[in-house]
Structure formats: structure tokens, C-alpha cells
Scaffold this active site. Structure first.
Site, mmCIF file in Angstrom:
data_model
loop_
_atom_site.group_PDB
_atom_site.id
_atom_site.type_symbol
_atom_site.label_atom_id
_atom_site.label_comp_id
_atom_site.label_asym_id
_atom_site.label_seq_id
_atom_site.Cartn_x
_atom_site.Cartn_y
_atom_site.Cartn_z
ATOM 1 N N LYS A 17 -10.180 2.389 -2.163
ATOM 2 C CA LYS A 17 -10.648 1.918 -0.895
ATOM 3 C C LYS A 17 -11.721 2.118 -0.072
ATOM 4 C CE LYS A 17 -7.775 1.625 3.411
ATOM 5 N NZ LYS A 17 -6.326 2.028 4.154
ATOM 6 N N GLU B 67 0.731 -1.087 0.097
ATOM 7 C CA GLU B 67 -0.025 0.096 -0.001
ATOM 8 C C GLU B 67 0.957 1.346 0.015
ATOM 9 O OE1 GLU B 67 -3.684 1.851 2.521
ATOM 10 O OE2 GLU B 67 -2.290 0.488 3.593
ATOM 11 N N CYS C 292 -5.744 -2.846 2.630
ATOM 12 C CA CYS C 292 -5.314 -2.610 4.260
ATOM 13 C C CYS C 292 -6.523 -2.815 4.893
ATOM 14 C CB CYS C 292 -4.682 -1.378 4.372
ATOM 15 S SG CYS C 292 -3.697 -1.411 5.939
#
Length: 305
Positions: free
Chosen positions: A130, A57, A167
Site C-alpha cells: 500500500k 483488506e 483502500c
């Protein structure tokens, strides 16, 4: 005729095996230096036989979300843009799929934590933004990132249909389930997570074990391999140690590869996509889902009144 059939079966089985390149690396404050380092790591993984290479990331910078600083918005870029163009060149050069997590500037004042996927000929296949954005001490991501609005995504690459999450998404079984139901054959999680250096060892171990366990459970529940790629090393002037520990599981959650907590690593791991059918037949979680009973999951909380 018989031998032709055997060769065909062998070819099909070989095509179902995909070699995954995992790049666990440290970063500096120099964006171009980090990009060139990542490109070199992609080449290294490809030379080891990787067909799909996943970067961690926000690999072009230090993890800047430890502070709320308006100057950090200058790190963002368009997608497609300079970094994806450079990575597309190496993807085409080496004939590999590249999964690249970047800080996206969508418009003036509008930013996302985004991963781009590049196919083996350098074609830009699209992006995933995300969905789950944390806001914790040293992880002030809500200051920088607008939550994703593209929904969950899969990408049809030369080597299979992949799902990409990022994540904080990794803690949510709903994200893994939906992406798997969309046909993802492998789930990838580019990640940046670490320990505060003033924590005790037991707390560190408990946190890492929880992080690994929740992702391995996604493999078990959905019958797909999971690839989690973390950064490693000290950042934030030594206050944060990114814990590395990148790993790959098979479709039953078995660890096929586990990186160290200390070192940069570029590793290639083979996963067998035919295992998904085997595990889903013997542990038929998808068959037995009671989709008629899941409506309450769309509520924030099930209050008694």
C-alpha cells in the site's frame, strides 16, 4: 472453414469474459478463524463460477488500526508465509486466482499493508504494498505501516493482467492511472472503511457516495472495470460500522453489482474485458492526454512564489 472461424471468434469472446468473486465478510479477533472463513468463502465463490476472487483488506483480523497498540504487531506475518500458503492450496484446489490482503512483517520493526496475488495453480505471483497510508481518528495506519516501496504493480494471471491497489489508494486518481497505464485490465481495491456509529445518516450517505463515486471515476477515466471489496459489520466495541457496499463496475463505471451495507455476501460478477477497447475508442481519454503538460503534478502544491 467459415464455421471454424465463427467458433474461434466465439471462443475469443468467451475468453475475454472474466468472472469475479467478491467476498464481503465480517471478522473476529481469532486470526485462524478468519482465515478459515475466507478459505471457505473462496471455495463458495469458485463453486459459483468465479475465476478471480478478491478478499477484503486485512481479512485475517479485526481492523486493529483503530488504536495505537504495540501488541497488534503480533498479527503480522511474512509474505509468502502461512496465510499465503493456505490460500495457495485453495487457489490450486479450485483453479482460481486469489487476491489476499495481509499485514506483512518484512523485518524486525518493519511492517507493510500488503496484498499478495496467487494464480490458479497456487503460484505466488508477487505482492503490492500500500502506497498511501492514512492517519485519521480510528484509522491510525501510519503507526503500523511503512509506505509501499515497490511502486504500482500489475500481475499477469491466467485470466488477465490485473492491478491491485489498497483502500486509501482508492482516493488517488494518479494511482489508478499509473496502474492502468501499466496494462492492468481490471483494478481491484481490497478495502476496510466504515462509519462512526455516532454520525448522522446524511453524513454516512455522503461519505459512502463519495467513496463509490471516486472509484467509479477511475473506471471511466481509464476504461477498465473496477472491483472494490469492503468488510462489513460492527467493530471497535460497536463504535465503528464497516459499511460493506462492495461493488463491481464495467469499463465505463456502470454498476454491475452492489452489495448491501448490512450483510456478508459472496457474489460472482462477469466483466467483459473487450469493452475497454470499445470505450477507449469512443471516449479516447488516453489518446488526448497532454503528457507534456503534466510535470506540475509531481509538486506537493503549486505555490505562487
Amino acid at each position: 472453414m467459415y464455421f471454424c472461424y465463427i467458433r474461434l471468434i466465439q471462443k475469443i469472446r468467451q475468453m475475454s469474459k472474466v468472472k469475479i468473486g467478491v467476498v464481503q465478510m465480517s471478522c473476529t479477533a481469532n486470526k485462524e478463524e478468519n482465515l478459515q472463513k475466507a478459505i471457505q468463502k473462496v471455495r463458495e465463490a469458485a463453486d459459483k463460477g468465479a475465476q478471480i476472487v478478491c478478499l477484503q483488506e486485512l481479512f485475517t483480523s479485526l481492523y486493529f488500526c483503530d488504536v495505537e497498540d504495540y501488541d497488534n504487531f503480533d498479527l503480522a506475518e511474512s509474505i509468502p508465509g502461512p496465510s499465503t500458503n493456505a490460500l495457495a492450496d485453495v487457489a490450486k484446489e479450485k483453479g482460481v486466482v486469489v487476491i489476499a490482503s495481509l499485514f506483512e512483517k518484512r523485518a524486525e520493526g518493519l511492517y507493510h499493508n500488503t496484498t499478495a496475488v496467487l494464480d490458479v495453480d497456487g503460484t505466488y505471483l508477487g505482492k503490492y504494498r500500500k502506497m498511501h497510508i492514512p492517519d485519521d481518528p480510528a484509522f491510525y495506519e501510519k503507526f503500523y505501516f511503512t509506505p509501499g516501496d515497490l511502486g504500482y504493480k500489475t500481475f499477469q494471471t491466467k485470466f488477465g493482467k490485473i492491478g491491485v491497489l489498497i483502500c486509501w489508494d482508492q482516493w488517488y486518481p494518479e494511482a489508478a492511472r499509473i496502474t492502468s497505464l501499466m496494462g492492468a485490465e481490471i483494478l481491484f481495491y481490497p478495502t476496510a472503511i466504515g462509519w462512526a456509529t455516532d454520525q448522522d445518516e446524511e453524513t454516512n450517505k455522503d461519505q459512502y457516495d463519495a467513496w463509490q463515486t471516486i472509484q467509479r471515476s477511475h473506471a471511466v477515466a481509464n476504461g477498465v472495470p473496477v472491483v472494490s471489496v469492503n468488510r462489513v459489520g460492527f467493530e471497535q466495541d460497536g463504535a465503528m460500522k464497516f459499511w460493506g457496499g462492495s461493488f463491481v463496475t464495467n469499463a465505463q463505471g456502470k454498476l454491475l453489482y452492489l452489495a448491501s451495507h448490512e450483510e456478508e455476501e459472496t457474489e460472482v460478477v462477469e466483466v467483459d474485458l473487450t469493452e475497454s477497447d470499445f470505450f477507449r475508442k469512443h471516449w479516447p481519454f488516453l489518446r488526448d492526454r497532454r503528457i507534456d503538460s503534466y510535470q506540475p503534478i509531481t509538486k506537493r502544491f503549486l505555490d505562487e512564489d
